[in-house]
Structure formats: structure tokens, C-alpha cells
Scaffold this active site. Structure first.
Site, short mmCIF file in Angstrom:
data_model
loop_
_atom_site.label_atom_id
_atom_site.label_comp_id
_atom_site.label_asym_id
_atom_site.label_seq_id
_atom_site.Cartn_x
_atom_site.Cartn_y
_atom_site.Cartn_z
N LYS A 116 -29.63 -13.22 17.14
CA LYS A 116 -29.50 -12.33 15.98
C LYS A 116 -28.03 -12.06 15.64
CE LYS A 116 -34.03 -10.67 15.35
NZ LYS A 116 -34.94 -9.70 14.79
N LYS A 198 -38.38 -20.99 16.25
CA LYS A 198 -39.55 -20.13 16.16
C LYS A 198 -39.88 -19.77 14.70
CE LYS A 198 -39.33 -15.53 16.70
NZ LYS A 198 -39.45 -14.13 17.09
N LYS A 201 -40.49 -14.02 10.68
CA LYS A 201 -40.67 -13.24 9.45
C LYS A 201 -39.43 -13.28 8.58
CE LYS A 201 -42.65 -9.37 11.38
NZ LYS A 201 -41.57 -8.89 12.20
#
Ligand code: ATP
Ligand code: LTN
Length: 332
Positions: A116, A198, A201
């Protein structure tokens, strides 16, 4: 144990208007299966979501929408405690205390933090760094025995156990040490466009990810465009990342085994295979979407669910908080 039964806690971030097929197959579908055997607490983790910048109006709308998605997937509001994380102040309170029992070095090893930070290099805030401590607080407040999540959360579960064991070793048996519950086939659903990363969202490429609320046409189109390989042979294999992912999805939504699925598509090309996967996903999601629309038309009901959830969750969390405060040496 809450009422003499083992406890489950899990949560999803309201970081988008719709959860993904990865969230559904990796986590939510198991919550539905487990809700009859355990006392379950399912949270909408909005405090976690603000570790990445969110537009306030959207965050509010996403929280309500996520609640409707939980219910539409089959989470029973009577049987379980469904709540919004920020409605229970004990989460932030315990997270602070646990921060003082967590080492910088432990947090610096977290792969989600590293990923992130790369994605949001202009906003590497302290919350992003201490995100796993807040997750530990979520779990430990409810004395959870089991935490159903996708495999990307394994490392966060390990640090939760480490923090709990450290705290217990100083103060006695305060926290239950939780175990993960990670599905076999759908533990990590991959992006349709980049099957090495992955499905997420917050992926900026909408074609990589199937949203729970995508229309049948969009689902069929996205799967048709999914990256595969030049081998044109439907089987599970090394380096066949795209096909493996589609097989995992197909088996998770139809409850078939990989062997049965491979047998079913023997001698067929990727076109037929992708059509079948698309149709199976549409069939699994359509009834959920119908229920979702009905629920979103009933705001009063949704409000009553999260208000009751906040009250029930608050009562359980406060019990743990009291114990923790006494142990640490605060005047209560
Ligand atoms: P974001 O993109 O905002 O970081 P996310 O889509 O990764 O979010 P979370 O809200 O962080 O989703 O995760 C909710 C649950 O869904 C967790 O239990 C997580 O392990 C699971 N999950 C998320 N993505 C996948 C995936 N691709 N495959 C299987 N499980 C997943
Ligand atoms: N960290 C998780 C979301 C999450 C969670 C939790 C999952 C926050 N608190 C408690 C299980 C239990 C994620 O990023 N997927």
C-alpha cells in the site's frame, strides 16, 4: 466464548461501492456457512478504510451499501452482531493501548503495508503503518476464536496472535488467541487482467475485478477478456495462472472439485470454458443482487440493523476494555 459458544469476528473495508468476487469467495461466503455454529461479529471496518484517502460522502454511502451486501449475501441480522467499526469507540481505544505493545520492526515487515505504501506513495500515513494493530484490536476485543479471511490476511493474523500472547504473558489470560479460517480453493482470487496480483476492490483497472454488483453482461464480458495463455488446454498447471484462477472461481461458485471441472472441459477451448465460468458467476450473484436492491430501498431497516449492532458489539467490547484497563493500571 460469548454465550458458551465459540466466537468469530471478521470485517471488510468500505473502500468501494461494491465488494469483489474475491471478498465474497475468500471471506463472506464462509461467514454465511459458519454463522450457524458460532457466535459471529461482522464489522464494516471504516476506521481501516481511512488509511487511504476517502471522499466523505462516498465513505458514508459505501458503509450503508456494504451493510446491505452483507445481508444480501445471507448474513442474518438476528443471529449475528453486524456493526460499523467507528460506532464502537473501544476499537480505537484498544488499538492505542496495543500500539504500546507492538514493535516498529514487526510492523515494518508487513507486506500489505509495503504494497500500500507503493500504491499510495503520496500518503504513507501512520495509520497505514499501524493498521494491523487496529485489526488486532478488532479481533481481541471480542475474544474471537476464529477469523475467516482470505490468505492475504495471514500475516496480520500472525501479528495479532503475537501481540495477544505478549500481552497475556505480562498480565495473565486477558485475550483469547485466535486462529485463522482460510478457504482451500478461493483463498486468493487473482485479478482477471494480471493473474499474478490479488483481485482488489481498489484496483484502478475495473476489468481486473468482478464486483458483486456488476450486471450479468459486464461479468460475462470481463471473464471473456480475462488473461489466459496460448496453450488452449483447460487444466490446472504451473504457470497457467489465468486458467488456474478461472478454475478456482468456477469451482468456488459451483461447489465442484477441480478434477470434476477439468474433466467437464476436456477437449473444449477457452471460449466455451470462459462462457461457462461467466454463466456460473452470474447464476451465483443474481439472487444476491436482487436482495441487495430490495434492502437498499429500505433505509430504515438498514439503520435499525447497524444501531442494534453497535449496541450489542459495544457491550461485548466494553467488557474486554474494562479488563484491559485494570490490567494496565488505569483507574476505572
Ligand atoms: P482494498 O482493495 O481496499 O485494500 P480488499 O479488496 O483487499 O480491499 P479487504 O476489505 O481488505 O479487501 O478484505 C476483506 C476480506 O476479503 C479479507 O478477509 C480478505 O482476506 C478477503 N479478500 C480480499 N481480496 C481477496 C481475494 N482476491 N481473494 C480472496 N480473499 C480476498
Ligand atoms: N485487514 C483486513 C480487514 C479487517 C479484518 C479485521 C479482517 C480489518 N479488521 C478483523 C478480519 C478481522 C483486510 O485488509 N482485508
Amino acid at each position: 466464548m460469548i454465550n458458551g459458544r465459540k466466537v468469530i469476528l471478521s470485517g471488510i473495508q468500505p473502500s468501494s461501492s461494491s465488494i469483489t468476487l474475491g471478498n465474497y469467495l475468500g471471506a463472506l461466503i464462509n461467514w454465511v456457512k459458519l454463522q450457524n455454529e458460532y457466535d459471529c461479529c461482522f464489522s464494516i471496518v471504516d476506521l481501516h478504510a481511512i488509511t487511504v484517502r476517502q471522499a466523505p460522502q462516498e465513505l458514508r454511502a459505501n458503509c450503508l451499501s456494504l451493510l446491505a451486501q452483507y445481508l444480501a449475501c445471507g448474513i442474518d441480522a438476528q443471529k449475528n452482531i453486524i456493526f460499523i467499526q467507528s460506532h464502537v469507540p473501544a476499537h480505537a481505544e484498544l488499538a492505542w493501548i496495543l500500539n504500546c505493545y507492538t514493535q516498529m520492526g514487526e510492523l515494518a515487515r508487513m507486506t500489505q503495508f509495503k504494497d500500500k505504501s507503493k500504491k499510495h506513495h503520496d500518503n504513507i500515513n501512520a495509520g497505514l503503518f499501524t493498521y494491523p494493530v487496529l485489526m488486532a484490536a478488532d479481533i481481541l476485543l471480542y475474544q474471537a476464536d476464529l477469523v475467516p479471511v482470505g490468505s492475504d490476511q495471514k500475516q496480520h493474523l500472525e501479528i495479532t496472535r503475537d501481540i495477544a500472547e505478549r500481552f497475556n504473558s505480562i498480565y495473565g489470560d486477558v485475550f483469547t488467541i485466535p486462529d485463522g479460517y482460510i478457504p482451500k480453493n478461493a483463498a486468493r482470487i487473482m485479478s482477471l487482467q494480471d493473474p499474478l496480483s490479488k483481485m482488489s476492490k481498489s484496483d484502478p483497472n475495473p476489468n481486473g475485478c468482478i464486483a458483486l454488483l456488476d450486471s450479468p453482461e459486464v461479468i460475462i464480458k470481463k471473464i471473456k477478456r480475462a488473461v489466459t495463455d496460448s496453450d488452449a488446454h483447460v487444466c490446472y498447471g504451473e504457470e497457467k495462472y489465468g486458467v488456474n484462477n478461472l478454475l478456482n472461481i468456477y469451482c468456488a461458485v459451483t461447489s465442484k472439485s477441480i478434477e470434476d471441472a477439468v474433466f467437464e472441459f476436456e477437449g473444449k477451448g477457452y471460449g466455451d470454458f470462459k462462457r461457462a465460468v461467466g454463466e456460473a458467476v452470474v447464476e451465483a450473484l443474481s439472487p444476491i443482487q436482487q436482495r441487495y436492491c430490495d434492502l437498499m430501498n429500505n433505509r430504515d431497516y438498514l439503520e435499525s440493523v447497524y444501531k442494534a449492532g453497535a449496541q450489542k458489539a459495544g457491550a461485548v467490547a466494553d467488557r474486554t476494555m474494562n479488563k484491559v484497563k485494570k490490567k494496565v493500571g488505569f483507574i476505572v
